[in-house]
Design an enzyme around this catalytic site. Sequence first.
Site, PDB file in Angstrom:
ATOM      1  N   TYR A 111       9.948  -5.318  -2.923  1.00 48.84           N
ATOM      2  CA  TYR A 111       8.791  -6.169  -3.232  1.00 48.84           C
ATOM      3  C   TYR A 111       8.158  -5.712  -4.543  1.00 48.84           C
ATOM      4  CZ  TYR A 111       4.222  -8.446  -2.667  1.00 48.84           C
ATOM      5  OH  TYR A 111       3.086  -9.204  -2.841  1.00 48.84           O
ATOM      6  N   ASP A 201       9.587   0.691  -9.705  1.00 48.11           N
ATOM      7  CA  ASP A 201       8.311   0.231  -9.182  1.00 48.11           C
ATOM      8  C   ASP A 201       7.829   1.290  -8.203  1.00 48.11           C
ATOM      9  OD1 ASP A 201       6.253  -0.881  -7.760  1.00 48.11           O
ATOM     10  OD2 ASP A 201       7.127  -2.895  -7.671  1.00 48.11           O
ATOM     11  N   LYS A 229      -1.766   1.180  -6.515  1.00 47.18           N
ATOM     12  CA  LYS A 229      -2.255   1.679  -5.226  1.00 47.18           C
ATOM     13  C   LYS A 229      -2.934   3.058  -5.297  1.00 47.18           C
ATOM     14  CE  LYS A 229       0.744  -1.185  -2.333  1.00 47.18           C
ATOM     15  NZ  LYS A 229       0.039  -2.148  -1.515  1.00 47.18           N
TER      16      LYS A 229
END
Length: 402
Positions: A111, A201, A229
């Site tokens: 994702y 990522d 995050k």
Amino acid sequence: MPIAFTHANGAAMWDVDGNQYIDYSLAYGPLILGHNPRRVVDAIEAQVRRGISFGANHPLEAQLAEAICRVVPSAEQCIFSNTGTEAVQVALRIARAATGRTKIVKFLGHYHGWADNVNLGSYGETDRTPGSAGQDPGAMAATIVVGWNDIDALREVLDDDTAAVIMEPVNVDGGCLHASDGYLEEAAGLVRANGTVLIFDEVITGFRISLGGAQAKYACTPDLTVLGKALGGGLPISAVVGRTDLMAVVADGRVTHAGTHNGNPVTTAAALAVISELEAATTEIYAHLDVMSTLLAEALQAATSGSDHALNVRRDTGVGHGFQSPSPILEYGDTLCASSERYGAFTAAMLAEGVHLMPKGILYVSVAHTEGDITRTYEAARRAIRRLHDGRQHSSSPAAGS
Ligand SMILES: Cc1ncc(COP(=O)(O)O)c(C=O)c1O
């Protein structure tokens, strides 16, 4: 039912009715230090008094860039965005501008945010259907999707128009799946030999599975890295970091890196405080996160073992992924056989027992979680299984931890 929360502290959150929950969602991952860590709150408060936003350069940007370059192996230069989704798009733009090529390669189950060119059905599915209604199907024209951990599949799709290969170096979103032995190095070698930019990522794994992320822990350095995050400890900040020669396309203005809130002083102050805290006790913190995620995985598996809601939990430092599956989850194909409905029912029953889990399966632990939290979670899971067997998964208030 949706539950509204009023406040949080450490590993706990409280709802509007005063019920307390042990939190393993951690705001979808950012709260590596737990809810409201003193140092981060102090840094935010101090900066809010000095200025909420400048829309101009300020010293915290440079200090944060230096801190990131100190701890993340691939980071030579650094730019800031607000979310992982945005930063992924900037990284892809850099790769295209630097190579003069168009295509990108991503992997099944990985994702990279909700933008149309990466939000394919490959997130949780095996085909190329859009991940959401309303997407522009044309946006995927230059996106190639292949299976991860399959070096031949990657070799086959690379050509002289491939600008970037993007992957989660530990595929946490797909199931906390790890690269097989030698895959990261071999993939990196293939991608570079093709003149393509390798993007890791690390929006989830950055600052979480080690201070330097997956690239430090598994010793494979990409060309560009996306961070988000945990970087902000709960405030919205993300970054693209990487090789100076690639980042030059931003520095010289060829790539537009726009964004009203990029490099906001409050979010950069929070991120600096997070990195300072992580650097101040790195060994202890990552040992603690490792123990907590191990104990949590063991507790959930032990509490549900033998029931018809048996869980299989995959893990790495500070993170895990639970599946309602009687057989072990070893690769992406196994995740498609697990029951998301049954896992969702388990998380609903856990909520009623005072434990906040993400229904999607990802499990986050923080510096603030304790062995006592894990023991209470084990007991809550035992009650949740009984609740599921009795058909009592819906309740308005938790039976534990209030
Ligand atoms: C690996 C990965 N990349 C990118 C993103 C997108 O980040 P954001 O939700 O901040 O846009 C996420 C979000 O969960 C993610 O897990």
